[in-house]
Write a protein that holds these residues in place. Structure first.
Motif, PDB file in Angstrom:
ATOM      1  N   MET A 260       0.836  -1.199   0.000  1.00  0.00           N
ATOM      2  CA  MET A 260       0.000   0.000   0.000  1.00  0.00           C
ATOM      3  C   MET A 260       0.870   1.248   0.000  1.00  0.00           C
ATOM      4  O   MET A 260       1.966   1.250   0.563  1.00  0.00           O
ATOM      5  CB  MET A 260      -0.907   0.025   1.232  1.00  0.00           C
ATOM      6  CG  MET A 260      -1.971  -1.045   1.259  1.00  0.00           C
ATOM      7  SD  MET A 260      -3.086  -0.889   2.697  1.00  0.00           S
ATOM      8  CE  MET A 260      -2.049  -1.557   3.994  1.00  0.00           C
ATOM      9  N   LEU A 261       0.365   2.309  -0.617  1.00  0.00           N
ATOM     10  CA  LEU A 261       0.972   3.622  -0.502  1.00  0.00           C
ATOM     11  C   LEU A 261      -0.096   4.680  -0.716  1.00  0.00           C
ATOM     12  O   LEU A 261      -1.127   4.431  -1.318  1.00  0.00           O
ATOM     13  CB  LEU A 261       2.129   3.816  -1.481  1.00  0.00           C
ATOM     14  CG  LEU A 261       1.887   3.546  -2.962  1.00  0.00           C
ATOM     15  CD1 LEU A 261       2.656   4.557  -3.796  1.00  0.00           C
ATOM     16  CD2 LEU A 261       2.397   2.149  -3.320  1.00  0.00           C
ATOM     17  N   GLY A 262       0.160   5.858  -0.169  1.00  0.00           N
ATOM     18  CA  GLY A 262      -0.812   6.933  -0.271  1.00  0.00           C
ATOM     19  C   GLY A 262      -0.638   7.928   0.849  1.00  0.00           C
ATOM     20  O   GLY A 262       0.477   8.256   1.246  1.00  0.00           O
ATOM     21  N   GLU A 263      -1.760   8.401   1.396  1.00  0.00           N
ATOM     22  CA  GLU A 263      -1.740   9.507   2.342  1.00  0.00           C
ATOM     23  C   GLU A 263      -1.222   9.131   3.727  1.00  0.00           C
ATOM     24  O   GLU A 263      -0.705   9.980   4.450  1.00  0.00           O
ATOM     25  CB  GLU A 263      -3.151  10.092   2.490  1.00  0.00           C
ATOM     26  CG  GLU A 263      -3.729  10.667   1.219  1.00  0.00           C
ATOM     27  CD  GLU A 263      -3.019  11.927   0.756  1.00  0.00           C
ATOM     28  OE1 GLU A 263      -2.245  12.501   1.542  1.00  0.00           O
ATOM     29  OE2 GLU A 263      -3.245  12.335  -0.389  1.00  0.00           O
ATOM     30  N   ASN A 264      -1.393   7.882   4.148  1.00  0.00           N
ATOM     31  CA  ASN A 264      -0.945   7.506   5.489  1.00  0.00           C
ATOM     32  C   ASN A 264      -0.503   6.052   5.509  1.00  0.00           C
ATOM     33  O   ASN A 264      -0.544   5.357   4.488  1.00  0.00           O
ATOM     34  CB  ASN A 264      -2.048   7.757   6.539  1.00  0.00           C
ATOM     35  CG  ASN A 264      -3.283   6.885   6.314  1.00  0.00           C
ATOM     36  OD1 ASN A 264      -3.196   5.727   5.928  1.00  0.00           O
ATOM     37  ND2 ASN A 264      -4.455   7.456   6.577  1.00  0.00           N
ATOM     38  N   GLN A 265      -0.051   5.601   6.681  1.00  0.00           N
ATOM     39  CA  GLN A 265       0.384   4.214   6.865  1.00  0.00           C
ATOM     40  C   GLN A 265      -0.412   3.526   7.966  1.00  0.00           C
ATOM     41  O   GLN A 265       0.051   2.544   8.536  1.00  0.00           O
ATOM     42  CB  GLN A 265       1.876   4.184   7.196  1.00  0.00           C
ATOM     43  CG  GLN A 265       2.770   4.694   6.080  1.00  0.00           C
ATOM     44  CD  GLN A 265       4.230   4.725   6.501  1.00  0.00           C
ATOM     45  OE1 GLN A 265       4.601   5.432   7.434  1.00  0.00           O
ATOM     46  NE2 GLN A 265       5.052   3.956   5.830  1.00  0.00           N
ATOM     47  N   THR A 266      -1.605   4.022   8.239  1.00  0.00           N
ATOM     48  CA  THR A 266      -2.431   3.456   9.291  1.00  0.00           C
ATOM     49  C   THR A 266      -3.122   2.210   8.760  1.00  0.00           C
ATOM     50  O   THR A 266      -4.056   2.298   7.956  1.00  0.00           O
ATOM     51  CB  THR A 266      -3.469   4.486   9.782  1.00  0.00           C
ATOM     52  OG1 THR A 266      -2.796   5.694  10.148  1.00  0.00           O
ATOM     53  CG2 THR A 266      -4.247   3.950  10.960  1.00  0.00           C
ATOM     54  N   PHE A 267      -2.669   1.053   9.200  1.00  0.00           N
ATOM     55  CA  PHE A 267      -3.113  -0.219   8.616  1.00  0.00           C
ATOM     56  C   PHE A 267      -4.624  -0.389   8.702  1.00  0.00           C
ATOM     57  O   PHE A 267      -5.257  -0.907   7.777  1.00  0.00           O
ATOM     58  CB  PHE A 267      -2.403  -1.378   9.326  1.00  0.00           C
ATOM     59  CG  PHE A 267      -2.720  -2.732   8.759  1.00  0.00           C
ATOM     60  CD1 PHE A 267      -2.148  -3.147   7.564  1.00  0.00           C
ATOM     61  CD2 PHE A 267      -3.608  -3.580   9.391  1.00  0.00           C
ATOM     62  CE1 PHE A 267      -2.448  -4.397   7.025  1.00  0.00           C
ATOM     63  CE2 PHE A 267      -3.909  -4.828   8.866  1.00  0.00           C
ATOM     64  CZ  PHE A 267      -3.322  -5.232   7.679  1.00  0.00           C
ATOM     65  N   ASP A 268      -5.224   0.045   9.826  1.00  0.00           N
ATOM     66  CA  ASP A 268      -6.668  -0.170   9.990  1.00  0.00           C
ATOM     67  C   ASP A 268      -7.493   1.047   9.604  1.00  0.00           C
ATOM     68  O   ASP A 268      -8.660   1.165   9.999  1.00  0.00           O
ATOM     69  CB  ASP A 268      -6.981  -0.605  11.422  1.00  0.00           C
ATOM     70  CG  ASP A 268      -6.502   0.395  12.465  1.00  0.00           C
ATOM     71  OD1 ASP A 268      -5.907   1.421  12.071  1.00  0.00           O
ATOM     72  OD2 ASP A 268      -6.728   0.157  13.679  1.00  0.00           O
ATOM     73  N   ASP A 269      -6.929   1.981   8.823  1.00  0.00           N
ATOM     74  CA  ASP A 269      -7.699   3.108   8.296  1.00  0.00           C
ATOM     75  C   ASP A 269      -8.480   2.612   7.089  1.00  0.00           C
ATOM     76  O   ASP A 269      -8.027   2.696   5.953  1.00  0.00           O
ATOM     77  CB  ASP A 269      -6.771   4.264   7.928  1.00  0.00           C
ATOM     78  CG  ASP A 269      -7.526   5.453   7.345  1.00  0.00           C
ATOM     79  OD1 ASP A 269      -8.772   5.481   7.445  1.00  0.00           O
ATOM     80  OD2 ASP A 269      -6.877   6.337   6.769  1.00  0.00           O
ATOM     81  N   MET A 270      -9.664   2.057   7.341  1.00  0.00           N
ATOM     82  CA  MET A 270     -10.462   1.418   6.301  1.00  0.00           C
ATOM     83  C   MET A 270     -11.892   1.937   6.343  1.00  0.00           C
ATOM     84  O   MET A 270     -12.412   2.264   7.411  1.00  0.00           O
ATOM     85  CB  MET A 270     -10.484  -0.106   6.491  1.00  0.00           C
ATOM     86  CG  MET A 270      -9.118  -0.748   6.587  1.00  0.00           C
ATOM     87  SD  MET A 270      -9.248  -2.487   7.082  1.00  0.00           S
ATOM     88  CE  MET A 270      -7.513  -2.881   7.344  1.00  0.00           C
TER      89      MET A 270
END
Length: 279
Positions: A260-270
């Motif tokens: 994954m890549l993008g705005e953040n690295q928060t795994f559970d930001d779903m």
């Protein structure tokens, strides 16, 4: 290098099977003594499959740095990989790293003279790699399989019992934006990421492996109210835009690498999808 452009979800609704596969799927990620590369304009991710057997493979010999407007490929990029084959050695201008099966490696921005080799030509390395644009140089390091963040999810009664190993993750090491890990379904389980979700802040790519001969994975994608499926086999990769769900059901248990890549690295930001609304 295969180039994929971003797609409007409204256009994707009209794709037939062939167009859907052409836009999102890469069927062959490994070729002997070659580096297969896919460049997607979705968050400018680059995905590579590296199979060194009879010769060492220099990254910048296969990737034209001029296509990226730089002097060498990783000048403004970070890089992660996971080894799916025999013992591998990755050399850079200043370091050398030896990797066993399911070991990972992170190379920070501005790493030069990257070279891949197999330590046993009878059991060559299979290196699945992801690169993302970077703004800061973080230290390069090996992540042994035993050092990955280990999570058990799912239950057998829902056919989704699985093990997640987080390699490129804030709890393991710092990166600019790249996250990467492995999910392995236990015997008797076939579903991953169900109920499904999207995350508008990140794109994701799945690379399926341990898909046995004569078995397939039905990869689900698309908007929650306009889902599609793509039939996938061993060692195939599929892109998932931020607006798309990404889930799968196999005819037998299997494994996959997620990146994954993008705005953040928060795994559970779903953004979870209500099962009563999915179509």
């Amino acid at each position: 290098m295969k180039v994929n452009y971003n797609n409007n979800p409204r256009d994707s609704r009209t794709y037939d099977t062939e167009r859907l596969r052409d836009e999102y799927l890469t069927e062959t990620m490994f070729k002997e003594d070659d580096i297969v590369s896919v460049y997607s304009h979705i968050d400018r991710i680059v995905i590579l499959g590296v199979l060194p057997k009879n010769e060492d493979l220099e990254l910048d010999r296969f990737i034209n740095s001029k296509d990226f407007g730089v002097d060498f490929f990783l000048q403004r990029r970070e890089f992660g990989l996971i080894n799916l084959g025999g013992k591998a050695q990755i050399k850079t201008k200043s370091e050398s790293y030896d990797l066993d099966y399911l070991d990972g490696l992170y190379l920070g921005m501005s790493t030069e003279n990257v070279e891949f080799c197999s330590l046993d030509i009878n059991n060559p390395a299979l290196l699945y790699c992801i690169s993302a644009p970077a703004h800061h140089k973080y230290p390069s390091r090996i992540i042994k399989q035993s050092e990955a963040n280990y999570i058990v999810l799912g239950v057998q009664v829902h056919s989704n019992e699985r093990i997640i190993r987080q390699y490129l993750h804030p709890e393991v090491l710092p990166t600019c934006q790249l996250s990467m890990g492995v999910t392995c379904l236990k015997e008797g389980s076939v579903w991953n990421t169900m109920p499904p979700h999207t995350h508008e802040r990140r794109m994701e790519a799945y690379f399926y492996f341990d898909v046995k001969p004569q078995q397939v994975v039905f990869h689900m994608m698309g908007e929650p109210e306009e889902t599609r499926h793509v039939v996938m086999r061993n060692h195939q990769m599929i892109l998932s835009p931020s607006w798309s769900i990404h889930s799968g059901c196999g005819t037998q248990n299997y494994s996959f690498i997620w990146g994954m890549l993008g705005e953040n690295q928060t795994f559970d930001d779903m953004d979870f999808v209500d099962m009563n609304t999915i179509k």
